[in-house]
Scaffold this motif. Structure first.
Motif, PDB file in Angstrom:
ATOM      1  N   SER A 254       0.859  -1.176   0.000  1.00  0.00           N
ATOM      2  CA  SER A 254       0.000   0.000   0.000  1.00  0.00           C
ATOM      3  C   SER A 254       0.897   1.229   0.000  1.00  0.00           C
ATOM      4  O   SER A 254       1.998   1.191   0.553  1.00  0.00           O
ATOM      5  CB  SER A 254      -0.899   0.018   1.234  1.00  0.00           C
TER       6      SER A 254
ATOM      7  N   ARG B 174      -7.736   0.093   0.145  1.00  0.00           N
ATOM      8  CA  ARG B 174      -8.812   0.206   1.130  1.00  0.00           C
ATOM      9  C   ARG B 174      -8.714  -0.905   2.164  1.00  0.00           C
ATOM     10  O   ARG B 174      -8.179  -1.971   1.889  1.00  0.00           O
ATOM     11  CB  ARG B 174     -10.166   0.101   0.432  1.00  0.00           C
ATOM     12  N   LYS B 175      -9.321  -0.656   3.318  1.00  0.00           N
ATOM     13  CA  LYS B 175      -9.381  -1.693   4.347  1.00  0.00           C
ATOM     14  C   LYS B 175     -10.118  -2.920   3.821  1.00  0.00           C
ATOM     15  O   LYS B 175      -9.775  -4.049   4.155  1.00  0.00           O
ATOM     16  CB  LYS B 175     -10.033  -1.142   5.609  1.00  0.00           C
ATOM     17  N   SER B 176     -11.102  -2.713   2.954  1.00  0.00           N
ATOM     18  CA  SER B 176     -11.832  -3.853   2.386  1.00  0.00           C
ATOM     19  C   SER B 176     -10.922  -4.732   1.534  1.00  0.00           C
ATOM     20  O   SER B 176     -11.139  -5.947   1.448  1.00  0.00           O
ATOM     21  CB  SER B 176     -13.050  -3.381   1.576  1.00  0.00           C
TER      22      SER B 176
ATOM     23  N   LEU C 195      -7.713  -5.374   2.236  1.00  0.00           N
ATOM     24  CA  LEU C 195      -6.984  -6.192   3.208  1.00  0.00           C
ATOM     25  C   LEU C 195      -7.893  -7.250   3.825  1.00  0.00           C
ATOM     26  O   LEU C 195      -7.490  -8.408   3.986  1.00  0.00           O
ATOM     27  CB  LEU C 195      -6.383  -5.306   4.299  1.00  0.00           C
ATOM     28  N   THR C 196      -9.114  -6.848   4.143  1.00  0.00           N
ATOM     29  CA  THR C 196     -10.086  -7.778   4.721  1.00  0.00           C
ATOM     30  C   THR C 196     -10.373  -8.932   3.771  1.00  0.00           C
ATOM     31  O   THR C 196     -10.509 -10.078   4.193  1.00  0.00           O
ATOM     32  CB  THR C 196     -11.389  -7.036   5.073  1.00  0.00           C
TER      33      THR C 196
ATOM     34  N   ASP D 256      -7.683   5.668   2.791  1.00  0.00           N
ATOM     35  CA  ASP D 256      -8.344   4.720   3.686  1.00  0.00           C
ATOM     36  C   ASP D 256      -7.366   3.916   4.538  1.00  0.00           C
ATOM     37  O   ASP D 256      -7.697   3.515   5.646  1.00  0.00           O
ATOM     38  CB  ASP D 256      -9.242   3.769   2.885  1.00  0.00           C
ATOM     39  N   LEU D 257      -6.157   3.699   4.056  1.00  0.00           N
ATOM     40  CA  LEU D 257      -5.188   2.887   4.793  1.00  0.00           C
ATOM     41  C   LEU D 257      -4.151   3.725   5.546  1.00  0.00           C
ATOM     42  O   LEU D 257      -3.154   3.204   6.028  1.00  0.00           O
ATOM     43  CB  LEU D 257      -4.490   1.915   3.841  1.00  0.00           C
TER      44      LEU D 257
ATOM     45  N   LEU E 251      -3.834   1.016  11.230  1.00  0.00           N
ATOM     46  CA  LEU E 251      -3.302  -0.283  10.818  1.00  0.00           C
ATOM     47  C   LEU E 251      -1.873  -0.438  11.303  1.00  0.00           C
ATOM     48  O   LEU E 251      -1.135   0.538  11.421  1.00  0.00           O
ATOM     49  CB  LEU E 251      -3.328  -0.418   9.297  1.00  0.00           C
TER      50      LEU E 251
END
Length: 186
Positions: free
Chosen positions: A9, A106-108, A110-111, A153-154, A158
């Motif tokens: 990222s 985005r966090k999504s 990584l999720t 977003d990141l 984190l």
């Protein structure tokens, strides 16, 4: 199923493709593949809008002409399915043992990898470069792009396994893993 997924990222013009290419060559292209989450987004966007997909893949003024519209279009799709582009991006790489994901935004993102690959070693890498370095590489702040979710977003909340400072020379330090790179690149 890959054995390891390295997920990068960064901000625009921090050098994610440069570092991903170096890491891939160190590991070996026979077992390691580069995955660009933005590639299927650019492909679908180009197809829908009748524009040149190959030019969207390059660092170019052409891509910058469409960046804001492309981001908005991609957000519309992600609002319905946050994993849509991740699913498309990984499909061709099932045979590789190591995946290098160059552009988690985005966090999504990584999720998605945590959920789909719970038994795979995931290494989260944040690449940093100063504004001065990024400007020297052609970056200019654009309102609506550089302050949007796709770039920010990141930024907080984190813990990265590895942080790489990619200013003048490639320097790395580990935050949670004993991982180092011993080369410098100018």
């Amino acid at each position: 199923m890959p054995n390891i997924i390295v997920i990068f990222s960064d901000k625009r013009k921090s050098g994610k493709d440069f570092i991903a290419t170096k890491v891939t060559h160190i590991i070996g292209t026979e077992i390691c593949g580069i995955i660009r989450l933005s590639a299927p987004l650019k492909f679908e966007f180009a197809k829908e809008n009748g524009i040149n997909y190959e030019e969207l893949l390059k660092t170019s003024d052409y891509k910058e002409l469409y960046r804001e519209k492309m981001i908005a279009w991609g957000e519309g799709i992600r609002n319905n399915d946050p994993e849509y582009f991740c699913k498309l991006a990984i499909a061709p790489f099932s045979a590789k043992q190591v995946w290098i994901v160059t552009d988690a935004r985005r966090k999504s993102d990584l999720t998605f990898f945590e959920r789909i690959f719970p038994d795979t070693k995931l290494i989260f890498v944040r690449i940093t470069a100063s504004k001065t370095t990024r400007i020297a590489r052609g970056w200019q702040f654009v309102t609506g792009i550089d302050d949007a979710e796709s770039e920010c977003d990141l930024d907080e909340g984190l813990t990265w396994n590895v942080v790489i400072n990619n200013d003048d020379n490639l320097q790395t330090y580990a935050t949670n893993e004993n991982i180092t790179l011993n080369e410098s690149y100018s």
